[in-house]
Design a protein around this motif. Sequence first.
Motif, PDB file in Angstrom:
ATOM      1  N   LYS A   1       0.858  -1.205   0.000  1.00 64.31           N
ATOM      2  CA  LYS A   1       0.000   0.000   0.000  1.00 64.31           C
ATOM      3  C   LYS A   1       0.882   1.239   0.000  1.00 64.31           C
ATOM      4  CE  LYS A   1      -4.075   1.998   2.031  1.00 64.31           C
ATOM      5  NZ  LYS A   1      -5.103   1.935   3.072  1.00 64.31           N
ATOM      6  N   SER A   2       2.005   1.152   0.740  1.00 64.75           N
ATOM      7  CA  SER A   2       2.971   2.261   0.729  1.00 64.75           C
ATOM      8  C   SER A   2       4.344   1.708   1.061  1.00 64.75           C
ATOM      9  CB  SER A   2       2.569   3.342   1.736  1.00 64.75           C
ATOM     10  OG  SER A   2       2.491   2.796   3.041  1.00 64.75           O
ATOM     11  N   GLY A   3       5.357   2.537   0.849  1.00 63.72           N
ATOM     12  CA  GLY A   3       6.743   2.107   1.062  1.00 63.72           C
ATOM     13  C   GLY A   3       7.407   1.767  -0.259  1.00 63.72           C
ATOM     14  N   SER A   4       8.698   1.445  -0.195  1.00 63.50           N
ATOM     15  CA  SER A   4       9.430   1.190  -1.440  1.00 63.50           C
ATOM     16  C   SER A   4      10.427   0.050  -1.301  1.00 63.50           C
ATOM     17  CB  SER A   4      10.172   2.456  -1.876  1.00 63.50           C
ATOM     18  OG  SER A   4      11.152   2.797  -0.907  1.00 63.50           O
ATOM     19  N   VAL A   5      10.703  -0.574  -2.463  1.00 65.95           N
ATOM     20  CA  VAL A   5      11.735  -1.605  -2.579  1.00 65.95           C
ATOM     21  C   VAL A   5      12.698  -1.112  -3.656  1.00 65.95           C
ATOM     22  CG1 VAL A   5      12.247  -4.008  -3.151  1.00 65.95           C
ATOM     23  CG2 VAL A   5      10.090  -3.442  -1.993  1.00 65.95           C
ATOM     24  N   VAL A   6      13.951  -0.884  -3.270  1.00 62.96           N
ATOM     25  CA  VAL A   6      14.962  -0.406  -4.212  1.00 62.96           C
ATOM     26  C   VAL A   6      16.029  -1.484  -4.355  1.00 62.96           C
ATOM     27  CG1 VAL A   6      16.729   1.358  -4.631  1.00 62.96           C
ATOM     28  CG2 VAL A   6      14.515   2.017  -3.673  1.00 62.96           C
ATOM     29  N   TYR A   7      16.249  -1.921  -5.597  1.00 64.35           N
ATOM     30  CA  TYR A   7      17.210  -2.982  -5.896  1.00 64.35           C
ATOM     31  C   TYR A   7      18.256  -2.431  -6.865  1.00 64.35           C
ATOM     32  CZ  TYR A   7      18.963  -7.253  -8.166  1.00 64.35           C
ATOM     33  OH  TYR A   7      19.766  -8.247  -8.704  1.00 64.35           O
ATOM     34  N   LYS A   8      19.519  -2.513  -6.486  1.00 58.92           N
ATOM     35  CA  LYS A   8      20.633  -1.975  -7.291  1.00 58.92           C
ATOM     36  C   LYS A   8      20.364  -0.527  -7.715  1.00 58.92           C
ATOM     37  CE  LYS A   8      21.055  -5.186 -10.491  1.00 58.92           C
ATOM     38  NZ  LYS A   8      21.625  -6.012 -11.585  1.00 58.92           N
ATOM     39  N   GLY A   9      19.789   0.247  -6.773  1.00 61.02           N
ATOM     40  CA  GLY A   9      19.545   1.663  -7.030  1.00 61.02           C
ATOM     41  C   GLY A   9      18.288   1.977  -7.816  1.00 61.02           C
ATOM     42  N   GLN A  10      17.559   0.937  -8.258  1.00 58.76           N
ATOM     43  CA  GLN A  10      16.323   1.139  -9.045  1.00 58.76           C
ATOM     44  C   GLN A  10      15.102   0.813  -8.185  1.00 58.76           C
ATOM     45  OE1 GLN A  10      16.335   1.980 -12.566  1.00 58.76           O
ATOM     46  NE2 GLN A  10      18.482   2.367 -12.116  1.00 58.76           N
ATOM     47  N   ASP A  11      14.090   1.658  -8.259  1.00 60.44           N
ATOM     48  CA  ASP A  11      12.839   1.393  -7.531  1.00 60.44           C
ATOM     49  C   ASP A  11      12.063   0.297  -8.274  1.00 60.44           C
ATOM     50  OD1 ASP A  11      10.255   1.420  -6.407  1.00 60.44           O
ATOM     51  OD2 ASP A  11      10.425   3.528  -5.882  1.00 60.44           O
ATOM     52  N   ILE A  12      11.877  -0.858  -7.618  1.00 59.14           N
ATOM     53  CA  ILE A  12      11.171  -1.981  -8.266  1.00 59.14           C
ATOM     54  C   ILE A  12       9.843  -2.282  -7.556  1.00 59.14           C
ATOM     55  CG2 ILE A  12      13.274  -3.064  -9.187  1.00 59.14           C
ATOM     56  CD1 ILE A  12      12.978  -5.139  -6.809  1.00 59.14           C
ATOM     57  N   THR A  13       9.367  -1.323  -6.755  1.00 58.57           N
ATOM     58  CA  THR A  13       8.186  -1.557  -5.916  1.00 58.57           C
ATOM     59  C   THR A  13       6.992  -2.063  -6.715  1.00 58.57           C
ATOM     60  OG1 THR A  13       8.974   0.345  -4.639  1.00 58.57           O
ATOM     61  CG2 THR A  13       6.831  -0.556  -4.029  1.00 58.57           C
ATOM     62  N   HIS A  14       6.806  -1.524  -7.923  1.00 58.23           N
ATOM     63  CA  HIS A  14       5.618  -1.914  -8.709  1.00 58.23           C
ATOM     64  C   HIS A  14       5.997  -2.589 -10.032  1.00 58.23           C
ATOM     65  CE1 HIS A  14       2.952  -0.057  -5.828  1.00 58.23           C
ATOM     66  NE2 HIS A  14       3.771   0.976  -5.805  1.00 58.23           N
ATOM     67  N   VAL A  15       7.205  -3.144 -10.069  1.00 66.65           N
ATOM     68  CA  VAL A  15       7.646  -3.861 -11.268  1.00 66.65           C
ATOM     69  C   VAL A  15       7.086  -5.288 -11.217  1.00 66.65           C
ATOM     70  CG1 VAL A  15       9.693  -4.757 -12.482  1.00 66.65           C
ATOM     71  CG2 VAL A  15       9.727  -2.448 -11.505  1.00 66.65           C
TER      72      VAL A  15
END
Length: 238
Positions: free
Chosen positions: A58-72
């Motif tokens: 619902k909120s927050g973020s997941v960043v992998y290798k500097g890229q935001d992948i939260t909604h990938v």
Amino acid sequence: MSEQILKVEGLNVFYGMIQALRGISFEVNRGEIVSLIGANGAGKTTTLHTITGLIHPKSGSVVYKGQDITHVAAHKIVGQGLVHVPEGRRIFQGLTVYENLQLGAYSRKDKDEIRRNMELVFEQFPRLAERKTQLAGTLSGGEQQMLAMGRALLASPELIVLDEPSMGLSPLLVGEVFEIVKSFREAGKTVLLVEQNAKKALSISDRAYVLENGVITMSGNATALANDERVRKAYLGA
């Protein structure tokens, strides 16, 4: 200073009206084994599913290798080198061992490198080499777990996310699986591990986080946590 490969910030995840994760934040540095420990229902698997794109927060973020992948989408995340070995193995029972391994490389085009990786997997898991034409559904639980881990390696991962790799295995095989996890780090991979067997998980990890009811309540060096009185009482049976 260690290079950060994964940064999770302020994740809030709901199943309908029920909040499974409450603003959790943590990071994983390249080359580490990091464990998430906690009781059943603490939110460990939900955390992994959110990181790997199977659930969106619902909120927050997941960043992998500097890229935001939260909604990938999950399949695109695999293509970026973040591979999930789910709880319960999830292998294709009606396909052979070899066919299951090939599926690990489905998003790759580098045929020569895939062949080399396949040879390395067979070196690391000689039992899979012996059984490569056997249907995966006829393997023992331990062999199926090795197949799931081998399949993950065929995706050429940088970060391997493992959910309960020792579940349902005999004590002898549990030891073998944890040796394999350690070998991933030696091969330059990074590992995020969710594991009910907290004692074993902490024994091979660099750092760990304790998850309780969707909240991270403790974190730090894995050895220090293994010696912490609260952790020992709650998770190590001491």
